[in-house]
Design an enzyme around this catalytic site. Structure first.
Site, PDB file in Angstrom:
ATOM      1  N   LEU A 174      73.832  64.695  83.079  1.00  0.00           N
ATOM      2  CA  LEU A 174      72.446  65.087  82.848  1.00  0.00           C
ATOM      3  C   LEU A 174      72.446  66.603  82.731  1.00  0.00           C
ATOM      4  O   LEU A 174      72.997  67.291  83.590  1.00  0.00           O
ATOM      5  CB  LEU A 174      71.560  64.619  84.009  1.00  0.00           C
ATOM      6  CG  LEU A 174      70.047  64.752  83.854  1.00  0.00           C
ATOM      7  CD1 LEU A 174      69.538  63.985  82.634  1.00  0.00           C
ATOM      8  CD2 LEU A 174      69.336  64.255  85.109  1.00  0.00           C
ATOM      9  N   ASP A 175      71.851  67.124  81.653  1.00  0.00           N
ATOM     10  CA  ASP A 175      71.889  68.565  81.385  1.00  0.00           C
ATOM     11  C   ASP A 175      71.432  69.374  82.592  1.00  0.00           C
ATOM     12  O   ASP A 175      70.555  68.941  83.344  1.00  0.00           O
ATOM     13  CB  ASP A 175      70.997  68.913  80.193  1.00  0.00           C
ATOM     14  CG  ASP A 175      71.502  68.309  78.890  1.00  0.00           C
ATOM     15  OD1 ASP A 175      72.660  67.851  78.871  1.00  0.00           O
ATOM     16  OD2 ASP A 175      70.745  68.291  77.911  1.00  0.00           O
ATOM     17  N   VAL A 176      71.987  70.568  82.732  1.00  0.00           N
ATOM     18  CA  VAL A 176      71.683  71.414  83.891  1.00  0.00           C
ATOM     19  C   VAL A 176      70.204  71.784  83.946  1.00  0.00           C
ATOM     20  O   VAL A 176      69.633  71.925  85.040  1.00  0.00           O
ATOM     21  CB  VAL A 176      72.581  72.678  83.895  1.00  0.00           C
ATOM     22  CG1 VAL A 176      72.223  73.620  82.759  1.00  0.00           C
ATOM     23  CG2 VAL A 176      72.517  73.399  85.237  1.00  0.00           C
TER      24      VAL A 176
ATOM     25  N   HIS B 105      74.360  66.629  75.283  1.00  0.00           N
ATOM     26  CA  HIS B 105      73.057  67.124  74.812  1.00  0.00           C
ATOM     27  C   HIS B 105      72.416  66.196  73.776  1.00  0.00           C
ATOM     28  O   HIS B 105      71.694  66.650  72.884  1.00  0.00           O
ATOM     29  CB  HIS B 105      73.196  68.518  74.203  1.00  0.00           C
ATOM     30  CG  HIS B 105      73.649  69.568  75.165  1.00  0.00           C
ATOM     31  ND1 HIS B 105      73.169  69.680  76.461  1.00  0.00           N
ATOM     32  CD2 HIS B 105      74.555  70.573  75.013  1.00  0.00           C
ATOM     33  CE1 HIS B 105      73.752  70.708  77.063  1.00  0.00           C
ATOM     34  NE2 HIS B 105      74.604  71.257  76.212  1.00  0.00           N
TER      35      HIS B 105
ATOM     36  N   ALA C 230      67.817  69.862  82.890  1.00  0.00           N
ATOM     37  CA  ALA C 230      67.044  68.613  82.959  1.00  0.00           C
ATOM     38  C   ALA C 230      66.962  68.155  84.409  1.00  0.00           C
ATOM     39  O   ALA C 230      67.734  68.592  85.265  1.00  0.00           O
ATOM     40  CB  ALA C 230      67.702  67.533  82.106  1.00  0.00           C
TER      41      ALA C 230
END
Length: 238
Positions: free
Chosen positions: A102-104, A182, A106
């Site tokens: 999970l994106d930083v 991403h 997000a």
């Protein structure tokens, strides 16, 4: 359960490392050296490694609400801490990792475990496990742009988008069955929009608790774990 798997779960080592122990003759079952990794450990049999009795430990399964600013990997960098900082003191001797990234920047649901096989299956494209996101964009998205999302390709491969539902002018619920780097941001970028807020709310049948705050976590119930395993046809007794 196979002997190599029994050792892997007992010692929290890889199956490869377990096979090495077996091959070297360092493992006994009921007092006898066994050198076959595929040997089935029966109920009541004692397994020893170098004279020490070992038993499988129960795996850990956690729901974590990852806040923004935390990495979903176990490695930290100079700028951002790992999600492990939120749970480390409670599980000091466990090798925990997240099932999927999970994106930083997000937030939302991270499934944390030390069950490598389940994590592998939940993230493998073969099983098409759904991930649900709430996506807020830099501006309103039109119906035609929404339709175009289903045609987007990244690296010449179609994005595995199951559903894109507009919740408001600039907010979309997106359900995907893949986890490329991403992927959500790149999906919307392909139709001319930037993602300004991203939250994962569901993985498979597991939905983030509505009353949970960023940084909070809880252990999954037995039923939740069973449902996840059922989803990817994972029978840990094999």
């Amino acid at each position: 359960m196979r002997l190599d798997k029994y050792l892997s779960k007992s010692l929290h080592i890889s199956r490869k490392e377990a096979k090495e122990l077996i091959r070297e003759g360092r493992v006994k079952v009921s007092g006898k050296v066994v050198k076959q990794a595929e040997y089935r450990v029966k109920e009541g049999e004692e397994v020893e490694v170098e004279g020490k009795s070992v038993k499988p430990k129960k795996n850990v399964y956690l729901m974590l609400y990852k806040p923004k600013g935390y990495l979903s990997t176990t490695e930290e960098d100079k700028k951002y801490p790992s999600f492990l900082e939120l749970i480390r003191e409670h599980f000091p001797s466990r090798k925990l990792f997240s099932a999927g990234r999970l994106d930083v920047d997000a937030e939302g649901l991270l499934l944390i475990t030390d069950d490598g096989e389940l994590a592998h299956r939940l993230t493998h494209p073969k099983w098409k496990v759904e991930k649900e996101y709430i996506v807020r964009l830099d501006r309103d998205i039109g119906d035609e742009e929404l339709k175009k999302l289903y045609e987007v390709k990244l690296e010449e491969k179609p994005v595995q988008l199951v559903k894109a539902e507009k919740l408001s002018g600039d907010t979309v619920k997106a359900i995907l069955t893949e986890g490329r780097h991403h992927v959500v941001k790149r999906l919307f970028k392909a139709v001319g929009h930037n993602v300004v807020y991203l939250k994962r709310t569901r993985v498979g049948n597991l939905r983030l608790d509505e009353n949970m705050e960023p940084g909070e976590w809880r252990e999954l119930t037995e039923e939740e774990v069973k449902e996840l395993k059922r989803l990817v046809k994972y029978n840990p007794q094999n």
